[in-house]
Motif scaffolding. Structure first.
Motif, mmCIF file in Angstrom:
data_model
loop_
_atom_site.group_PDB
_atom_site.id
_atom_site.type_symbol
_atom_site.label_atom_id
_atom_site.label_comp_id
_atom_site.label_asym_id
_atom_site.label_seq_id
_atom_site.Cartn_x
_atom_site.Cartn_y
_atom_site.Cartn_z
ATOM 1 N N GLY A 47 -0.537 -6.918 7.091
ATOM 2 C CA GLY A 47 -0.465 -5.548 6.589
ATOM 3 C C GLY A 47 -0.639 -5.481 5.076
ATOM 4 O O GLY A 47 -0.893 -6.486 4.411
ATOM 5 N N VAL A 48 -0.507 -4.273 4.558
ATOM 6 C CA VAL A 48 -0.689 -4.039 3.115
ATOM 7 C C VAL A 48 0.425 -3.132 2.612
ATOM 8 O O VAL A 48 1.092 -2.460 3.399
ATOM 9 N N HIS A 49 0.616 -3.145 1.299
ATOM 10 C CA HIS A 49 1.534 -2.174 0.698
ATOM 11 C C HIS A 49 0.874 -1.595 -0.545
ATOM 12 O O HIS A 49 0.050 -2.257 -1.188
ATOM 13 N N PRO A 50 1.197 -0.331 -0.890
ATOM 14 C CA PRO A 50 0.541 0.331 -2.019
ATOM 15 C C PRO A 50 0.663 -0.478 -3.304
ATOM 16 O O PRO A 50 1.713 -1.057 -3.596
ATOM 17 N N ARG A 51 -0.436 -0.515 -4.042
ATOM 18 C CA ARG A 51 -0.462 -1.237 -5.315
ATOM 19 C C ARG A 51 -0.010 -0.260 -6.396
ATOM 20 O O ARG A 51 -0.822 0.468 -6.971
ATOM 21 N N ALA A 52 1.284 -0.241 -6.636
ATOM 22 C CA ALA A 52 1.858 0.798 -7.494
ATOM 23 C C ALA A 52 2.573 0.218 -8.708
ATOM 24 O O ALA A 52 3.312 0.931 -9.395
#
Length: 403
Positions: free
Chosen positions: A237-242
């Motif tokens: 999966g991925v997570h927002p690049r914040a």
């Protein structure tokens, strides 16, 4: 917005490139900043590059004229400037964060070398560099373990199998693509992979990555069972690049919080795409990113009435070539009490179609197989109009005409 307003967009993925192109068409110049050395490309099609069906050039996006390559080190909101890692800075009147997402790297023992890099043979699958690294390493007979059985893991496993690798797919939950698919559709995805020679294990938790001399040799499961591995693909999966937004003091929750004008907690900074959280939702899909880019282009070009109110997102996975496979998921796929459900399955052709109807409206569906019905069903769902009384639903489900 005046024509001399400085718009800077950080991120040269689908959302950033689409915004820059649209603004260019509307007469507003943009400085686009991207940190990858490759031409901007369509990330959705990376699995097709890995499978050997497309060259990287085929999935390149039409790049806007002014593309600055560099890594952004920080945002100075006081003076409205973006600082790059090479020491240069770019001033802005409006800054747009289209930074996308990062791969989730699971907490496995042995995953990182002492200097915090992935061992030889272990790859994330998110960028063109990831894809090219995998393409270089894969060859017929190589033992590959894909960790993660979501959309990305399924695509990666299939691509590696098509390149002749001996692929094992390890999924922690009880079925493949459990976030999108019901059990019947998930079973068909599994069958498709098995037919390509992929060994699929569900309910299997990976605990350990074993390396010898800095290169991966095996993957160990929670029950102690070990799988030999020359290649390991992390598709968890991925997570927002914040990180940039957080460091700049913007409101970040799951993603960078934006309103209906895609404005962050700083009125001079907007956010779109995988990094943005609108009305509690981080979409992480191409269609919402493109829609947000189009609406923001309208806003920045002076259309004060444009608003983003959310996207009714359809997940589509089309895997062409040997053992063609097509899948579409939209809306609510689990029925509530009182809903009508229509299901059609053809075991011989490997097709499965299910739609959920509530109060004479189509609220969701799962379609697997060679699909000619997606377009018509998706239009009925997106329109949220009452279905006609003369029973066209069965016709929609069984019609294999053009979509």
């Amino acid at each position: 917005m005046t024509s001399n307003t400085r718009v800077v967009v950080i991120g040269a993925g689908l959302a950033g490139v689409r915004l820059a192109r649209r603004l260019g068409e509307l007469g507003t110049s943009v400085t686009l900043v991207g940190d990858e050395e490759h031409r901007p490309y369509n990330r959705v099609l990376l699995a097709e590059v890995l499978a050997g069906r497309y060259s990287p050039e085929v999935i390149a996006l039409p790049a806007p004229a002014e593309l600055t390559r560099g890594r952004v080190a920080g945002i100075d909101r006081e003076v409205r400037a973006v600082h790059l890692a090479d020491g240069s800075e770019i001033a802005y009147d409006t800054l747009v964060l289209a930074t996308g997402s990062n791969p989730v790297l699971p907490p496995l023992r042995g995953l990182f070398t002492p200097d915090h890099v992935l061992p030889e043979g272990v790859h994330a699958f998110r960028t063109m560099d990831d894809c090219l690294g995998l393409s270089k390493a894969v060859r017929p007979g190589v033992k590959a373990v894909v960790i993660g059985g979501g959309l990305l893991g399924v695509s990666a496993a299939r691509a590696l199998a098509m390149r002749g690798a001996q692929v094992v797919l390890a999924q922690q939950s009880e079925r493949l693509m459990e976030r999108q698919l019901d059990p019947a559709a998930s079973k068909l995805v599994r069958r498709h992979l098995v037919d390509l020679g992929v060994e699929v294990h569900t309910d299997l938790r990976v605990r350990d990555v074993r390396c010898v001399g800095g290169a991966v040799r095996s993957v160990e499961m929670a029950d102690g069972y070990a799988l030999d591995a020359d290649l390991v693909v992390l598709a968890c999966g991925v997570h927002p690049r914040a990180g940039l937004a957080k460091a700049a003091g913007l409101d970040v929750r799951k993603g960078i919080v934006v309103d209906d004008e895609l404005r962050t907690s700083d009125p001079h900074i907007r956010a779109i795409g995988d990094c943005a959280q609108h009305d509690g939702t981080v979409y992480g899909l191409a269609a919402p990113a493109l829609e947000q880019a189009d609406i923001l282009a309208e806003l920045l070009a002076g259309n004060a009435t444009a608003r983003y109110t959310g996207t009714r997102a359809l997940t589509r996975l089309t895997l062409a070539g040997e053992g063609f496979f097509d899948l579409a998921v939209f809306g609510e796929t689990e029925a509530r009490p009182g809903d009508d459900v229509v299901q059609l399955a053809d075991a011989t052709r490997g097709t499965y179609r299910k739609v959920v109807v509530r109060d004479d409206r189509l609220v969701g569906g799962v379609l697997v197989g060679e699909l000619g019905t997606v377009g018509a069903l998706a239009r009925a769902w997106e329109g949220a109009e009452p279905l006609p009384d003369d029973g066209p639903l069965l016709h929609l489900l069984t019609n294999d005409g053009g979509s």
